[in-house]
Design a protein around this motif. Structure first.
Motif, mmCIF file in Angstrom:
data_model
loop_
_atom_site.group_PDB
_atom_site.id
_atom_site.type_symbol
_atom_site.label_atom_id
_atom_site.label_comp_id
_atom_site.label_asym_id
_atom_site.label_seq_id
_atom_site.Cartn_x
_atom_site.Cartn_y
_atom_site.Cartn_z
ATOM 1 N N GLU A 53 0.834 -1.204 0.000
ATOM 2 C CA GLU A 53 0.000 0.000 0.000
ATOM 3 C C GLU A 53 0.868 1.253 0.000
ATOM 4 N N ALA A 54 1.955 1.217 0.752
ATOM 5 C CA ALA A 54 2.860 2.369 0.769
ATOM 6 C C ALA A 54 3.502 2.579 -0.599
ATOM 7 N N ALA A 55 3.843 1.484 -1.277
ATOM 8 C CA ALA A 55 4.420 1.591 -2.618
ATOM 9 C C ALA A 55 3.403 2.168 -3.593
ATOM 10 N N LEU A 56 2.134 1.779 -3.449
ATOM 11 C CA LEU A 56 1.078 2.348 -4.287
ATOM 12 C C LEU A 56 1.016 3.858 -4.101
ATOM 13 N N ASN A 57 1.051 4.308 -2.865
ATOM 14 C CA ASN A 57 0.984 5.745 -2.620
ATOM 15 C C ASN A 57 2.226 6.469 -3.123
ATOM 16 N N ARG A 58 3.365 5.829 -3.013
ATOM 17 C CA ARG A 58 4.576 6.464 -3.550
ATOM 18 C C ARG A 58 4.488 6.608 -5.068
ATOM 19 N N GLU A 59 3.966 5.599 -5.750
ATOM 20 C CA GLU A 59 3.807 5.706 -7.206
ATOM 21 C C GLU A 59 2.748 6.745 -7.559
ATOM 22 N N ARG A 60 1.704 6.846 -6.744
ATOM 23 C CA ARG A 60 0.711 7.898 -6.984
ATOM 24 C C ARG A 60 1.368 9.277 -6.896
ATOM 25 N N LEU A 61 2.191 9.462 -5.884
ATOM 26 C CA LEU A 61 2.930 10.722 -5.764
ATOM 27 C C LEU A 61 3.806 10.959 -6.994
ATOM 28 N N HIS A 62 4.468 9.908 -7.444
ATOM 29 C CA HIS A 62 5.347 9.993 -8.611
ATOM 30 C C HIS A 62 4.564 10.438 -9.840
ATOM 31 N N VAL A 63 3.415 9.811 -10.089
ATOM 32 C CA VAL A 63 2.613 10.143 -11.263
ATOM 33 C C VAL A 63 2.098 11.580 -11.174
ATOM 34 N N GLU A 64 1.577 11.951 -10.013
ATOM 35 C CA GLU A 64 1.046 13.307 -9.842
ATOM 36 C C GLU A 64 2.145 14.356 -10.024
ATOM 37 N N ASP A 104 11.701 11.055 -1.007
ATOM 38 C CA ASP A 104 11.795 11.167 0.451
ATOM 39 C C ASP A 104 10.589 10.576 1.177
ATOM 40 N N PHE A 105 9.660 10.018 0.447
ATOM 41 C CA PHE A 105 8.452 9.451 1.063
ATOM 42 C C PHE A 105 8.846 8.278 1.957
ATOM 43 N N ASP A 106 8.563 8.415 3.259
ATOM 44 C CA ASP A 106 9.011 7.429 4.236
ATOM 45 C C ASP A 106 7.890 7.118 5.221
ATOM 46 N N ALA A 107 8.251 6.505 6.345
ATOM 47 C CA ALA A 107 7.239 6.118 7.326
ATOM 48 C C ALA A 107 6.462 7.322 7.836
ATOM 49 N N ASP A 108 7.139 8.462 8.022
ATOM 50 C CA ASP A 108 6.444 9.671 8.461
ATOM 51 C C ASP A 108 5.459 10.140 7.391
ATOM 52 N N GLY A 109 5.873 10.030 6.141
ATOM 53 C CA GLY A 109 4.976 10.397 5.049
ATOM 54 C C GLY A 109 3.771 9.489 4.974
ATOM 55 N N VAL A 110 3.993 8.205 5.192
ATOM 56 C CA VAL A 110 2.884 7.243 5.217
ATOM 57 C C VAL A 110 1.879 7.627 6.295
ATOM 58 N N ALA A 111 2.390 7.974 7.474
ATOM 59 C CA ALA A 111 1.511 8.340 8.582
ATOM 60 C C ALA A 111 0.756 9.636 8.280
ATOM 61 N N GLU A 112 1.451 10.602 7.702
ATOM 62 C CA GLU A 112 0.794 11.882 7.380
ATOM 63 C C GLU A 112 -0.301 11.673 6.343
ATOM 64 N N LEU A 113 -0.004 10.860 5.352
ATOM 65 C CA LEU A 113 -0.993 10.587 4.308
ATOM 66 C C LEU A 113 -2.231 9.910 4.895
ATOM 67 N N LYS A 114 -1.997 8.996 5.810
ATOM 68 C CA LYS A 114 -3.110 8.308 6.467
ATOM 69 C C LYS A 114 -3.971 9.299 7.250
ATOM 70 N N TYR A 129 -3.734 16.490 -1.689
ATOM 71 C CA TYR A 129 -3.532 17.425 -0.584
ATOM 72 C C TYR A 129 -2.127 17.299 0.011
ATOM 73 N N PHE A 130 -1.578 16.101 0.022
ATOM 74 C CA PHE A 130 -0.227 15.872 0.512
ATOM 75 C C PHE A 130 0.767 16.687 -0.322
ATOM 76 N N ILE A 131 0.609 16.629 -1.637
ATOM 77 C CA ILE A 131 1.517 17.361 -2.527
ATOM 78 C C ILE A 131 1.330 18.862 -2.350
ATOM 79 N N LYS A 132 0.094 19.297 -2.213
ATOM 80 C CA LYS A 132 -0.156 20.733 -2.039
ATOM 81 C C LYS A 132 0.482 21.253 -0.756
ATOM 82 N N ARG A 133 0.468 20.416 0.298
ATOM 83 C CA ARG A 133 1.167 20.825 1.525
ATOM 84 C C ARG A 133 2.640 21.068 1.243
#
Length: 500
Positions: A53-64, A104-114, A129-133
């Protein structure tokens, strides 16, 4: 009655009256529900970087992020400057800052996204919203920057599936090419090496479980290595498709917001720039046919590997392979002499689970009601377990093969106890002699059937039979020199010629 006597005679405590147990679900760190994230974590951990799931979110960030950069920088040969008029061109530092959101997406990023998703109740909107932050914080790193003015280009003209389909394609591509395929290829190479090493070690075949024409250990292993490699070639040629064309695949929002842009050309440039194959015609979703194709090939690889596991297990049970004991390991909790073929049994089970998941993925993902339904969303979250169980099986088979020795002495005994298998070459030689005009060669098959079926013959008995057939002297000498152990045809040459 004394108190101690009353206690001794009391009814045993009911299980329902037992003390409450610790709630394991509340333990920290969290205890895994499934074996892939628990007992077998070490064997499958590399897949986490691609299929979690974290890898999915990292790829979503990459695409966006890459879509945002494309909208600002434009597409050479397609747009003059930015894709969206008025969007500022980015400098190297600004591109690097945006791409660092991904790297730089890491465990802290996973938690923030959640935490963001708890508010949005939408996973892709949380990504936006994560990217906009991060864009809002850009001046803290870059000083004065045009990034503060591009926030509304994040997720511009996109439906969630534009982001998801590309993310899953990148995930599966990475998981297959960087983790699964290298492990599978190493296993096939390991098997091929064993085949070459044992290319001339005779083995009594068993067709239908019965003694049959001899072969060699190496040739039989080579067949399986050849089959596995063929599937790997198919998987290596897989296409990973992607699309970016809006809510129903019409570029509707794109063309209304910014008319005059060749949006299909922009989409193609973007998708291919991610290393994917562009799909020009879709509904809201990319049709997932490519996924079904990849999963079918991986499942076929699994099934061939399952065949290897069951064959090796059988050879071990016959004593043809011996297992090298591991110091300190226990084969059985009660029978100290045993070295169980657990690696191959574990592989069988995990291959079956993997195939069940892959088959379900293949069948489910190719269907979507009208322009969109969400059956694929939950289904695709099981891609990781499907590959995880396969990777675990590959690991077990590789370990199991490494611990095998060929029992050549027992193989020779088995061959020497089955001289009747020479009935095949003898009756074939008689047929050839008959065609060449040698008299007395009538009914060769029937005569060998009468001699061998249901009978155990010694070498002397077989040679005596051959001597009385009236074959030409050179044929008689060739057949009398033949033994079950030397009747392996060109098995060794086949391994050398066809298994690099």
């Amino acid at each position: 009655m004394p108190e101690n006597i009353a206690s001794e005679n009391a009814a045993p405590q009911s299980l329902t009256d037992a003390p409450a147990r610790t709630v394991l679900a509340d333990a920290e760190p969290a205890i895994a529900l499934g074996p892939l994230d628990g007992r077998y974590r070490a064997a499958v951990a590399p897949l986490v970087d691609h299929l979690s799931e974290a890898a999915l979110n990292r790829e979503r960030l990459h695409v966006e992020v890459e879509w945002l950069i494309t909208l600002c920088d434009g597409v050479p040969g397609v747009t003059d400057g930015a894709v969206v008029p008025g969007a500022p061109g980015l400098c190297d530092a600004e591109r690097a800052y945006l791409r660092a959101i991904v790297t730089d997406f890491d465990a802290d990023g996973v938690a923030e996204l959640k935490e963001i998703e708890r508010t949005t109740v939408h996973d892709v909107k949380a990504i936006e919203y994560f990217i906009k932050r991060r864009i809002e914080r850009a001046p803290e790193v870059l000083g004065e920057t045009v990034l503060t003015g591009v926030g509304e280009l994040v997720h511009f003209a996109c439906t969630s599936e534009d982001i998801n389909n590309l993310s899953y394609a990148l995930m599966v591509q990475g998981g297959v090419t960087k983790v699964w395929a290298p492990a599978a290829t190493a296993l096939a190479d390991q098997l091929a090496g064993m085949a070459r090493d044992s290319a001339d070690v005779p083995l009594l075949s068993r067709t239908h479980g019965q003694p049959a024409t001899p072969t060699t250990i190496g040739k039989e292993l080579a067949v399986l290595a050849h089959r596995l490699r063929r599937q790997l070639r198919r998987i290596a040629g897989a296409e990973y498709l992607g699309k970016l064309n809006g809510a129903t695949g019409t570029y509707g929002a794109h063309t209304v917001a910014v008319p005059g842009v060749d949006w299909p050309a922009v989409s193609r440039h973007f998708v291919e720039g991610l290393g994917l194959t562009w799909n020009p015609l879709t509904t809201q979703i990319e049709s997932h046919d490519w996924q079904a194709e990849v999963y079918a090939d991986v499942a076929r690889f699994n099934r061939i590997l399952h065949n290897l596991a069951t064959d090796v297990w059988t050879y071990i049970s016959l004593g043809f392979f011996t297992q090298i004991p591991v110091a300190g390991a226990t084969g059985s909790s009660t029978m100290p002499h045993k070295v169980n073929p657990i690696r191959f049994e574990n592989a069988e089970a995990n291959l079956e689970i993997s195939c069940a998941l892959l088959d379900t993925l293949s069948a489910t993902l190719v269907t979507s009601r009208l322009q969109r339904d969400l059956t694929d969303s939950t289904t695709q979250r099981n891609i990781g377990p499907a590959f995880g169980h396969s990777l675990l099986a590959i690991d077990n088979v590789a370990r199991g093969l490494k611990a095998l020795n060929v029992n050549e002495a027992l193989l020779a005994e088995d061959l020497d106890a089955n001289w009747e298998v020479l009935g095949e070459p003898i009756q074939s030689a008689m047929r050839a002699a008959s065609v060449a005009g040698v008299p007395g060669m009538e009914n060769p098959y029937e005569r060998l059937k009468d001699l061998t079926r249901g009978h155990r013959l010694t070498g002397d008995e077989m040679r005596e039979f051959v001597a009385g057939l009236g074959l030409p002297d050179d044929v008689t000498a060739r057949l009398q020199a033949l033994t079950p152990g030397t009747y392996t045809g060109i098995a060794a040459r086949l391994v050398a010629d066809h298994l690099a």
